[in-house]
Design a protein around this motif. Structure first.
Motif, PDB file in Angstrom:
ATOM      1  N   THR A  41      45.285  44.012  33.924  1.00  0.00           N
ATOM      2  CA  THR A  41      44.372  44.857  34.700  1.00  0.00           C
ATOM      3  C   THR A  41      42.969  44.255  34.821  1.00  0.00           C
ATOM      4  N   THR A  42      42.487  43.578  33.772  1.00  0.00           N
ATOM      5  CA  THR A  42      41.110  43.061  33.862  1.00  0.00           C
ATOM      6  C   THR A  42      41.026  41.772  34.667  1.00  0.00           C
ATOM      7  N   LYS A  43      42.141  41.119  34.901  1.00  0.00           N
ATOM      8  CA  LYS A  43      42.075  39.874  35.677  1.00  0.00           C
ATOM      9  C   LYS A  43      42.547  40.067  37.116  1.00  0.00           C
ATOM     10  N   CYS A  44      43.670  40.746  37.295  1.00  0.00           N
ATOM     11  CA  CYS A  44      44.214  40.879  38.651  1.00  0.00           C
ATOM     12  C   CYS A  44      43.446  41.908  39.494  1.00  0.00           C
ATOM     13  N   ASP A  45      43.083  43.040  38.898  1.00  0.00           N
ATOM     14  CA  ASP A  45      42.458  44.093  39.694  1.00  0.00           C
ATOM     15  C   ASP A  45      41.100  43.704  40.282  1.00  0.00           C
ATOM     16  N   PRO A  46      40.172  43.122  39.474  1.00  0.00           N
ATOM     17  CA  PRO A  46      38.894  42.760  40.102  1.00  0.00           C
ATOM     18  C   PRO A  46      39.058  41.707  41.183  1.00  0.00           C
ATOM     19  N   ILE A  47      39.945  40.731  40.964  1.00  0.00           N
ATOM     20  CA  ILE A  47      40.133  39.699  41.996  1.00  0.00           C
ATOM     21  C   ILE A  47      40.733  40.334  43.253  1.00  0.00           C
ATOM     22  N   GLY A  48      41.694  41.245  43.047  1.00  0.00           N
ATOM     23  CA  GLY A  48      42.268  41.957  44.196  1.00  0.00           C
ATOM     24  C   GLY A  48      41.193  42.702  44.968  1.00  0.00           C
ATOM     25  N   ALA A  49      40.348  43.417  44.248  1.00  0.00           N
ATOM     26  CA  ALA A  49      39.299  44.197  44.903  1.00  0.00           C
ATOM     27  C   ALA A  49      38.298  43.284  45.608  1.00  0.00           C
ATOM     28  N   VAL A  50      37.932  42.177  44.942  1.00  0.00           N
ATOM     29  CA  VAL A  50      36.957  41.255  45.547  1.00  0.00           C
ATOM     30  C   VAL A  50      37.530  40.633  46.823  1.00  0.00           C
ATOM     31  N   LEU A  51      38.803  40.252  46.784  1.00  0.00           N
ATOM     32  CA  LEU A  51      39.408  39.648  47.983  1.00  0.00           C
ATOM     33  C   LEU A  51      39.481  40.654  49.132  1.00  0.00           C
ATOM     34  N   ILE A  52      39.890  41.887  48.823  1.00  0.00           N
ATOM     35  CA  ILE A  52      39.984  42.908  49.878  1.00  0.00           C
ATOM     36  C   ILE A  52      38.599  43.207  50.456  1.00  0.00           C
ATOM     37  N   LEU A  53      37.605  43.331  49.574  1.00  0.00           N
ATOM     38  CA  LEU A  53      36.249  43.631  50.046  1.00  0.00           C
ATOM     39  C   LEU A  53      35.662  42.458  50.845  1.00  0.00           C
ATOM     40  N   ILE A  69      29.054  46.077  50.929  1.00  0.00           N
ATOM     41  CA  ILE A  69      30.275  45.488  50.382  1.00  0.00           C
ATOM     42  C   ILE A  69      29.927  44.433  49.329  1.00  0.00           C
ATOM     43  N   LEU A  70      28.908  43.605  49.615  1.00  0.00           N
ATOM     44  CA  LEU A  70      28.503  42.581  48.641  1.00  0.00           C
ATOM     45  C   LEU A  70      28.006  43.236  47.355  1.00  0.00           C
ATOM     46  N   ALA A  71      27.285  44.357  47.497  1.00  0.00           N
ATOM     47  CA  ALA A  71      26.799  45.079  46.311  1.00  0.00           C
ATOM     48  C   ALA A  71      27.989  45.603  45.502  1.00  0.00           C
ATOM     49  N   LEU A  72      29.003  46.084  46.204  1.00  0.00           N
ATOM     50  CA  LEU A  72      30.203  46.584  45.511  1.00  0.00           C
ATOM     51  C   LEU A  72      30.926  45.454  44.778  1.00  0.00           C
ATOM     52  N   ILE A  73      30.985  44.277  45.421  1.00  0.00           N
ATOM     53  CA  ILE A  73      31.636  43.124  44.773  1.00  0.00           C
ATOM     54  C   ILE A  73      30.906  42.796  43.472  1.00  0.00           C
ATOM     55  N   ALA A  74      29.565  42.752  43.531  1.00  0.00           N
ATOM     56  CA  ALA A  74      28.777  42.452  42.329  1.00  0.00           C
ATOM     57  C   ALA A  74      29.059  43.494  41.245  1.00  0.00           C
ATOM     58  N   LEU A  75      29.114  44.767  41.650  1.00  0.00           N
ATOM     59  CA  LEU A  75      29.366  45.853  40.693  1.00  0.00           C
ATOM     60  C   LEU A  75      30.725  45.683  40.011  1.00  0.00           C
ATOM     61  N   ILE A  76      31.743  45.360  40.797  1.00  0.00           N
ATOM     62  CA  ILE A  76      33.096  45.211  40.246  1.00  0.00           C
ATOM     63  C   ILE A  76      33.156  44.030  39.286  1.00  0.00           C
TER      64      ILE A  76
ATOM     65  N   LEU B  17      24.056  51.498  48.723  1.00  0.00           N
ATOM     66  CA  LEU B  17      25.397  52.081  48.889  1.00  0.00           C
ATOM     67  C   LEU B  17      25.401  53.351  49.737  1.00  0.00           C
ATOM     68  N   THR B  18      24.276  54.080  49.768  1.00  0.00           N
ATOM     69  CA  THR B  18      24.315  55.396  50.441  1.00  0.00           C
ATOM     70  C   THR B  18      23.337  55.514  51.611  1.00  0.00           C
ATOM     71  N   ALA B  19      22.727  54.396  52.040  1.00  0.00           N
ATOM     72  CA  ALA B  19      21.696  54.458  53.091  1.00  0.00           C
ATOM     73  C   ALA B  19      22.204  55.246  54.305  1.00  0.00           C
ATOM     74  N   GLY B  20      21.348  56.110  54.831  1.00  0.00           N
ATOM     75  CA  GLY B  20      21.707  56.843  56.032  1.00  0.00           C
ATOM     76  C   GLY B  20      22.385  58.166  55.755  1.00  0.00           C
TER      77      GLY B  20
END
Lengths: 108, 157
Positions: A41-53, A69-76, B17-20
């Motif tokens: 879960t810690t290896k496949c899921d973040p890579i999956g999420a990063v690729l989809i995003l 989306i880039l902010a979400l990638i950094a967060l993940i 994340l929530t702008a707008g």
């Protein structure tokens, strides 16, 4: 043509991301114990999420949503290993003994 | 002062994340950012203090980890899809020479993101690492990640 190529690359990234998610889920079901499952879960899921995003970012083009989306990638990328570590640490301190490949050791 | 800076950083992230979405989500974000900053400072105190150059260095380090994360995920993917799943899990103890708690935490996260290894516990300088096979621990015992982190975070420590 450029648009078509971009869409194709984005599509490939999204499909690859789904593949990693699927592998993570299969690992969760097949691996023998709590600690091994965390590897999946810690290896496949973040890579999956990063690729989809990343695929989604390519499709959305240069817009405000791309920055989101880039902010979400950094967060993940930052939170996923931390959460995995917190789970493993909780299991370790609760006295959960890791499975080893020794005769008589049954998977959980 | 640190609380204000942390709150501002958290709020900026929330706004991205929530702008707008209007005033209410913004106000909620401000309250939550303040709470998260207060809780973080309460538990971590000054352990996470970073100089500007170090923040940049950590970002570069995180990017440099990506080429390691992809093979890690690929390796797990191959392993779980293989018929026999040739794993022989082991737990190893490893003593790090890193001195700063932040550098140690970054090392623990890096270990979790690299192939076949998962950091289970970190007490002082002692890391407990779960490996799917003993050979996966070689990059850790060779101190490759550790040397990079020492260069980034411990030059002035």
């Amino acid at each position: 043509m450029t648009g078509l190529a971009l869409t194709a690359v984005a599509g490939l990234l999204i499909v690859a991301g789904c593949g990693f998610f699927l592998a993570g889920t299969i690992g969760l079901l097949r691996l023998p114990d709590f600690y091994c499952r965390l590897h999946a879960t810690t290896k496949c899921d973040p890579i999956g999420a990063v690729l989809i995003l990343t695929g989604a970012a390519l499709l959305s083009g240069p817009e405000i949503s791309t920055i989101r989306i880039l902010a979400l990638i950094a967060l993940i990328v930052i939170t996923s290993p931390t959460a995995g570590h917190a789970l493993a640490r909780a299991g370790w301190h609760a006295g959960h003994v890791p499975w080893t490949r020794e005769p008589g050791n049954e998977p959980e | 002062m640190r609380w204000i800076r942390l709150t501002a950083a958290g709020f900026l992230f929330w706004l991205i994340l929530t702008a707008g979405l209007g005033w209410w989500p913004g106000l909620l974000g401000l309250v939550l950012a303040g709470l998260v900053a207060a809780i973080s400072l309460h538990y971590l105190g000054s352990q996470t203090r970073l100089e500007t150059g170090e923040t940049l260095g950590l970002l570069v380090y995180a990017l440099a980890l990506i080429p390691m994360v992809i093979p890690a995920a690929w390796q797990v993917l191959r392993l779980v899809l293989s018929r026999e799943m040739a794993i022989a899990p082991e737990v190893i103890k490893y003593r790090t020479s890193l001195r700063r708690p932040l550098a140690r935490a970054a090392l623990a996260n890096s270990i979790t993101l690299t192939p076949g290894t998962h950091c289970v516990d970190l007490e002082g300088d002692l890391l407990t690492i779960h490996c799917l096979k003993a050979r996966f621990a070689t990059p850790i015992t060779d101190r490759i990640l550790e040397r990079r982190l020492a260069r980034l975070l411990e030059r002035t420590a």
